[in-house]
Design a protein around this motif. Structure first.
Motif, PDB file in Angstrom:
ATOM      1  N   TYR A  89       0.957  -1.158  -0.108  1.00  0.00           N
ATOM      2  CA  TYR A  89      -0.147   0.213  -0.119  1.00  0.00           C
ATOM      3  C   TYR A  89       0.811   1.228  -0.069  1.00  0.00           C
ATOM      4  CZ  TYR A  89      -3.401   3.532   1.691  1.00  0.00           C
ATOM      5  OH  TYR A  89      -4.128   4.800   1.755  1.00  0.00           O
ATOM      6  N   ALA A  90       1.847   1.290   0.788  1.00  0.00           N
ATOM      7  CA  ALA A  90       2.641   2.389   0.803  1.00  0.00           C
ATOM      8  C   ALA A  90       3.446   2.481  -0.327  1.00  0.00           C
ATOM      9  CB  ALA A  90       3.826   2.250   1.946  1.00  0.00           C
ATOM     10  N   ILE A  91       3.927   1.499  -1.332  1.00  0.00           N
ATOM     11  CA  ILE A  91       4.267   1.770  -2.392  1.00  0.00           C
ATOM     12  C   ILE A  91       3.491   2.269  -3.583  1.00  0.00           C
ATOM     13  CG2 ILE A  91       5.491   0.487  -4.708  1.00  0.00           C
ATOM     14  CD1 ILE A  91       6.690  -1.416  -2.473  1.00  0.00           C
ATOM     15  N   ALA A  92       2.203   1.824  -3.424  1.00  0.00           N
ATOM     16  CA  ALA A  92       1.080   2.288  -4.229  1.00  0.00           C
ATOM     17  C   ALA A  92       0.752   3.784  -4.200  1.00  0.00           C
ATOM     18  CB  ALA A  92      -0.231   1.330  -4.149  1.00  0.00           C
ATOM     19  N   VAL A  93       0.846   4.147  -2.901  1.00  0.00           N
ATOM     20  CA  VAL A  93       0.526   5.584  -2.601  1.00  0.00           C
ATOM     21  C   VAL A  93       1.820   6.211  -3.042  1.00  0.00           C
ATOM     22  CG1 VAL A  93       0.416   7.223  -0.788  1.00  0.00           C
ATOM     23  CG2 VAL A  93      -0.981   5.263  -0.608  1.00  0.00           C
ATOM     24  N   PHE A  94       2.995   5.989  -2.778  1.00  0.00           N
ATOM     25  CA  PHE A  94       4.142   6.736  -3.361  1.00  0.00           C
ATOM     26  C   PHE A  94       4.106   6.649  -4.952  1.00  0.00           C
ATOM     27  CE2 PHE A  94       8.401   6.376  -5.385  1.00  0.00           C
ATOM     28  CZ  PHE A  94       8.891   7.682  -4.886  1.00  0.00           C
ATOM     29  N   VAL A  95       3.731   5.643  -5.636  1.00  0.00           N
ATOM     30  CA  VAL A  95       3.643   5.882  -7.137  1.00  0.00           C
ATOM     31  C   VAL A  95       2.397   6.773  -7.547  1.00  0.00           C
ATOM     32  CG1 VAL A  95       3.247   4.441  -9.121  1.00  0.00           C
ATOM     33  CG2 VAL A  95       4.502   3.514  -7.429  1.00  0.00           C
ATOM     34  N   TYR A  96       1.372   6.687  -6.760  1.00  0.00           N
ATOM     35  CA  TYR A  96       0.243   7.822  -7.087  1.00  0.00           C
ATOM     36  C   TYR A  96       0.995   9.044  -7.113  1.00  0.00           C
ATOM     37  CZ  TYR A  96      -4.277   9.686  -7.197  1.00  0.00           C
ATOM     38  OH  TYR A  96      -5.323  10.449  -7.470  1.00  0.00           O
ATOM     39  N   THR A 154       6.380  17.706  -0.593  1.00  0.00           N
ATOM     40  CA  THR A 154       6.404  19.412  -0.363  1.00  0.00           C
ATOM     41  C   THR A 154       5.518  19.809   0.860  1.00  0.00           C
ATOM     42  OG1 THR A 154       4.137  19.224  -1.729  1.00  0.00           O
ATOM     43  CG2 THR A 154       6.172  19.408  -2.908  1.00  0.00           C
ATOM     44  N   HIS A 155       6.072  20.953   1.174  1.00  0.00           N
ATOM     45  CA  HIS A 155       5.387  21.458   2.379  1.00  0.00           C
ATOM     46  C   HIS A 155       3.797  21.383   2.416  1.00  0.00           C
ATOM     47  CE1 HIS A 155       5.163  23.586   6.306  1.00  0.00           C
ATOM     48  NE2 HIS A 155       4.311  24.628   5.597  1.00  0.00           N
ATOM     49  N   ALA A 156       3.285  21.862   1.183  1.00  0.00           N
ATOM     50  CA  ALA A 156       1.766  22.000   1.021  1.00  0.00           C
ATOM     51  C   ALA A 156       1.233  20.583   1.035  1.00  0.00           C
ATOM     52  CB  ALA A 156       1.578  22.625  -0.333  1.00  0.00           C
ATOM     53  N   ARG A 157       1.671  19.591   0.634  1.00  0.00           N
ATOM     54  CA  ARG A 157       0.928  18.456   0.729  1.00  0.00           C
ATOM     55  C   ARG A 157       1.177  17.933   2.224  1.00  0.00           C
ATOM     56  NH1 ARG A 157       0.422  14.247  -2.815  1.00  0.00           N
ATOM     57  NH2 ARG A 157       1.601  12.950  -1.477  1.00  0.00           N
ATOM     58  N   ILE A 158       2.176  17.997   2.824  1.00  0.00           N
ATOM     59  CA  ILE A 158       2.200  17.750   4.310  1.00  0.00           C
ATOM     60  C   ILE A 158       1.110  18.496   4.926  1.00  0.00           C
ATOM     61  CG2 ILE A 158       3.755  17.821   6.366  1.00  0.00           C
ATOM     62  CD1 ILE A 158       5.958  17.305   4.449  1.00  0.00           C
ATOM     63  N   GLU A 159       1.054  19.883   4.701  1.00  0.00           N
ATOM     64  CA  GLU A 159       0.023  20.700   5.502  1.00  0.00           C
ATOM     65  C   GLU A 159      -1.449  20.074   5.131  1.00  0.00           C
ATOM     66  OE1 GLU A 159      -0.066  23.251   7.379  1.00  0.00           O
ATOM     67  OE2 GLU A 159       2.168  23.561   7.672  1.00  0.00           O
ATOM     68  N   GLU A 160      -1.683  19.705   3.926  1.00  0.00           N
ATOM     69  CA  GLU A 160      -2.816  19.062   3.647  1.00  0.00           C
ATOM     70  C   GLU A 160      -3.181  17.603   4.318  1.00  0.00           C
ATOM     71  OE1 GLU A 160      -2.726  18.990  -0.517  1.00  0.00           O
ATOM     72  OE2 GLU A 160      -3.177  21.151  -0.653  1.00  0.00           O
ATOM     73  N   GLY A 161      -2.067  16.771   4.866  1.00  0.00           N
ATOM     74  CA  GLY A 161      -2.373  15.784   5.669  1.00  0.00           C
ATOM     75  C   GLY A 161      -1.951  14.402   4.810  1.00  0.00           C
ATOM     76  N   ALA A 162      -0.889  14.572   3.864  1.00  0.00           N
ATOM     77  CA  ALA A 162      -0.558  13.590   2.813  1.00  0.00           C
ATOM     78  C   ALA A 162       0.092  12.546   3.780  1.00  0.00           C
ATOM     79  CB  ALA A 162       0.335  13.853   1.790  1.00  0.00           C
ATOM     80  N   PHE A 163       0.167  11.333   3.143  1.00  0.00           N
ATOM     81  CA  PHE A 163       0.609  10.200   3.840  1.00  0.00           C
ATOM     82  C   PHE A 163       2.100  10.462   3.983  1.00  0.00           C
ATOM     83  CE2 PHE A 163      -3.450   7.923   2.757  1.00  0.00           C
ATOM     84  CZ  PHE A 163      -3.716   7.516   4.089  1.00  0.00           C
ATOM     85  N   THR A 164       2.782   9.712   5.109  1.00  0.00           N
ATOM     86  CA  THR A 164       4.182   9.659   5.206  1.00  0.00           C
ATOM     87  C   THR A 164       4.605   8.570   4.341  1.00  0.00           C
ATOM     88  OG1 THR A 164       4.072   8.065   7.184  1.00  0.00           O
ATOM     89  CG2 THR A 164       4.238  10.483   7.725  1.00  0.00           C
ATOM     90  N   LEU A 165       5.868   8.281   4.061  1.00  0.00           N
ATOM     91  CA  LEU A 165       6.665   7.611   3.069  1.00  0.00           C
ATOM     92  C   LEU A 165       6.243   6.159   3.637  1.00  0.00           C
ATOM     93  CD1 LEU A 165      10.161   8.711   2.315  1.00  0.00           C
ATOM     94  CD2 LEU A 165       8.051   8.455   1.027  1.00  0.00           C
ATOM     95  N   PRO A 166       6.602   5.533   4.935  1.00  0.00           N
ATOM     96  CA  PRO A 166       5.975   4.392   5.119  1.00  0.00           C
ATOM     97  C   PRO A 166       4.375   3.985   5.305  1.00  0.00           C
ATOM     98  CG  PRO A 166       6.945   5.284   7.274  1.00  0.00           C
ATOM     99  CD  PRO A 166       7.066   6.266   5.963  1.00  0.00           C
ATOM    100  N   SER A 167       3.479   5.187   5.629  1.00  0.00           N
ATOM    101  CA  SER A 167       2.112   5.140   5.852  1.00  0.00           C
ATOM    102  C   SER A 167       2.049   4.263   6.704  1.00  0.00           C
ATOM    103  CB  SER A 167       1.577   4.636   4.285  1.00  0.00           C
ATOM    104  OG  SER A 167       0.181   4.692   4.331  1.00  0.00           O
ATOM    105  N   ILE A 168       0.836   3.231   6.777  1.00  0.00           N
ATOM    106  CA  ILE A 168       0.556   2.542   7.747  1.00  0.00           C
ATOM    107  C   ILE A 168       1.352   1.223   8.057  1.00  0.00           C
ATOM    108  CG2 ILE A 168      -1.989   3.522   7.466  1.00  0.00           C
ATOM    109  CD1 ILE A 168      -2.603   0.655   5.871  1.00  0.00           C
TER     110      ILE A 168
END
Length: 388
Positions: free
Chosen positions: A23-30, A89-103
């Protein structure tokens, strides 16, 4: 032997790590095109994927999941969370984007919970929470706090359940051992009762009748018979040592077991006879005083029998001997002469406990002392005195 609930937890953890890594890899690719430094993120997730697949065997059991492995695993999760600040990016982090390892990070924390219980889980989840707050910075909002709290509560809850399950498993294993030992003892008891005990009793009787060296052989056979009966009945439970406070109710069988000998036969229920420790000690002392009277007045060669009965509302102990009996009026005369063995050591003790003591004796037919202690009125009493 591991408990039945622990194996499924480890297997579920293996599946969770594989699925969440994918899932973490899929989120990263997306989100690849929106990242600031996707190459760094790609390197990290490659390492994460290789690590996850290479360590599948490590998370299959508590023995393989060592402390060193858990430390490296958690460090990889924490580094991925903190590296997100560089990759995204800072904007994506502010918007609540997943971290690299995610869940995937939750799997590392859950490994701590299954391995070491709720305390280990609390430490691991707290470190993850701190890393999440640092990664979010000023953008940490309600969603971030909710996710942090969810991982923290879930991991600690699972760790606590694992600890309780381990305790239950040990208790069950001990109960099964006791049950197996009891069944084996009952099987041996049937065989021994059908053969050995009868032979020992016959040798004792024949030895007493023959006298001389045969009498000594009979005495030894009688002692072995008593020891075997105690082993079979389970009444030879060790009594508490002097000065030790019992952890709970005292077993009257254990308190009376030391009185059993070749001349004294103890008959007690096969199950514990629980009493308040102080009351049990006083009742046992009263039985001892009654046996002292048997030795003094019926003679060293007299036999005695102790019968313990656990009634619904009272505990009844009967001490009977085959001596000459007590002449009518002798107990009252002894009390008047100041010899208070029966009056204080026996009757006084039972009176202080809220119970009673009665004598039944006929000349030439022995003496029977009945000690009755109501269960609803157990209380400690202190009194003493010498034998009659």
């Amino acid at each position: 032997m591991r408990m039945s609930v622990e194996g499924p937890l480890w297997r579920a953890l293996v599946a969770y790590r594989v699925l969440t890594c994918g899932y973490a890899i899929a989120v990263f690719v997306y989100a690849y095109d929106d990242l600031k430094h996707p190459l760094i993120g790609g390197i990290y997730l490659t390492v994460l994927g290789v690590w996850t697949l290479a360590t599948l065997g490590r998370v299959r059991s508590a023995e393989r999941c060592t402390r060193g492995f858990l430390a490296i695993d958690l460090a990889l999760a924490l580094s991925g969370i903190l590296l997100t600040v560089v990759v995204d990016t800072h904007a994506r982090i502010e918007e609540g984007a997943f971290t690299l390892p995610s869940i995937w990070t939750a799997g590392s924390v859950l490994a701590f919970a299954v391995k070491g219980g709720w305390r280990w889980a609390a430490v691991a989840s707290s470190l993850v929470a701190l890393a999440d707050l640092v990664e979010r910075g000023s953008g940490a909002g309600r969603d971030t706090l909710r996710n942090v709290l969810l991982v923290w509560v879930a991991s600690i809850g699972i760790g606590y359940v694992v600890e309780v399950a381990r305790i239950s498993e040990r208790t069950l294993a001990r109960a099964l051992q006791i049950e197996a030992a009891t069944r084996e003892r009952e099987r041996l008891a049937r065989d021994i009762h059908d053969g050995v005990l009868q032979v020992l009793a016959m040798v004792q009787r024949r030895g007493d009748q023959a006298g001389g060296e045969a009498a000594e052989l009979g005495r030894m056979a009688g002692e072995q018979e008593v020891a075997l009966r105690g082993l079979i009945s389970g009444a030879s439970v060790p009594a508490p040592r002097a000065g030790e406070e019992p952890a709970g109710p005292a077993d009257l069988r254990a308190l009376l077991a030391p009185y059993a000998s070749a001349r004294v036969t103890l008959s007690a229920p096969g199950t514990p006879v629980p009493l308040d420790p102080a009351a049990g000690a006083e009742l046992a002392a009263a039985v001892g005083a009654a046996l002292d009277n048997v030795a003094v007045h019926a003679g060293q060669g007299a036999r005695a029998w102790i019968l313990v009965e656990d009634e619904p509302d009272a505990v009844l102990v009967t001490v009977r001997d085959d001596g000459p009996g007590i002449p009518e009026g002798r107990l009252d005369a002894a009390a008047a002469e100041g010899r208070l063995g029966a009056a204080q050591s026996i009757r006084g003790r039972l009176r202080d406990l809220g119970g009673s003591a009665q004598w039944l004796s006929l000349p030439g037919e022995g003496t029977e002392v009945e000690l009755r202690l109501p269960k609803a009125r157990q209380k400690a009493g202190t009194s003493g005195g010498g034998a009659v």
